[in-house]
Design a protein around this motif. Structure first.
Motif, PDB file in Angstrom:
ATOM      1  N   TRP A   1      10.326  39.421  22.881  1.00 19.87           N
ATOM      2  CA  TRP A   1       9.719  40.239  23.248  1.00 19.87           C
ATOM      3  C   TRP A   1      10.589  41.196  24.094  1.00 19.87           C
ATOM      4  O   TRP A   1      11.695  40.738  24.336  1.00 19.87           O
ATOM      5  CB  TRP A   1       9.360  39.516  24.546  1.00 19.87           C
TER       6      TRP A   1
ATOM      7  N   ARG B   1      10.700  44.429  27.261  1.00 19.90           N
ATOM      8  CA  ARG B   1      10.199  45.099  28.084  1.00 19.90           C
ATOM      9  C   ARG B   1      10.527  46.551  28.665  1.00 19.90           C
ATOM     10  O   ARG B   1      11.270  46.798  27.946  1.00 19.90           O
ATOM     11  CB  ARG B   1      10.521  44.515  29.111  1.00 19.90           C
TER      12      ARG B   1
ATOM     13  N   ARG C   1      13.718  50.693  25.513  1.00 20.73           N
ATOM     14  CA  ARG C   1      13.096  49.267  25.443  1.00 20.73           C
ATOM     15  C   ARG C   1      14.029  48.337  25.107  1.00 20.73           C
ATOM     16  O   ARG C   1      14.874  48.663  24.341  1.00 20.73           O
ATOM     17  CB  ARG C   1      11.642  48.999  24.231  1.00 20.73           C
TER      18      ARG C   1
ATOM     19  N   TYR D   1       5.716  44.425  29.335  1.00 19.34           N
ATOM     20  CA  TYR D   1       6.510  43.572  27.932  1.00 19.34           C
ATOM     21  C   TYR D   1       5.211  43.313  26.911  1.00 19.34           C
ATOM     22  O   TYR D   1       4.516  43.449  26.834  1.00 19.34           O
ATOM     23  CB  TYR D   1       6.053  42.478  28.973  1.00 19.34           C
TER      24      TYR D   1
END
Length: 125
Positions: free
Chosen positions: A36, A38, A45, A94
């Motif tokens: 993951w 974000r 990122r 996300y």
């Protein structure tokens, strides 16, 4: 085709919780890691968390460790990110991503081969 579908974002007040889901399909290999990330406007990122599909090993960034929990779902190729005690700094889009095999540099964007679209998380104070 490989597809990664992220969902579960939305608005939430500080201190609240959200659970994001990532559904992966078409992965041409048995072992992979799901991460993951974000991103907020004007920033790079950021890697948040990662989990290996085979051994379940997990990884977290310092900014979310203790508040976020990544897990594998009962359905194959589904990964969740439970986010507790959310802060305004957690606001962002996300994304989930996949890399082949066990995680290598699990919080590094360049380690990942496949990306899904993002889901917006907005934490208000």
């Amino acid at each position: 085709d490989v597809q990664l579908q992220a969902s579960g974002g939305g608005p939430v007040q500080a201190g609240g919780s959200l659970r994001l889901s990532c559904a992966a399909s078409g992965l041409p290999f048995d072992d992979y890691a799901i991460g993951w990330f974000r991103q907020t406007p004007g920033k790079e990122r950021e890697g948040v968390s990662c989990i290996n599909s085979n051994d379940g090993r997990t990884y977290y960034s310092d900014s979310v460790r203790g508040r976020f929990t990544i897990s594998r779902g009962n359905a194959k190729n589904t990964v969740y990110l439970l986010m507790n005690n959310l802060e305004p700094a957690d606001t962002g889009v996300y994304y989930c991503a996949a890399q082949v095999g066990v995680a290598v540099m699990p919080l590094l964007e360049a380690s990942y081969d496949y990306w899904g679209q993002g889901t917006q998380v907005t934490v208000s104070s």
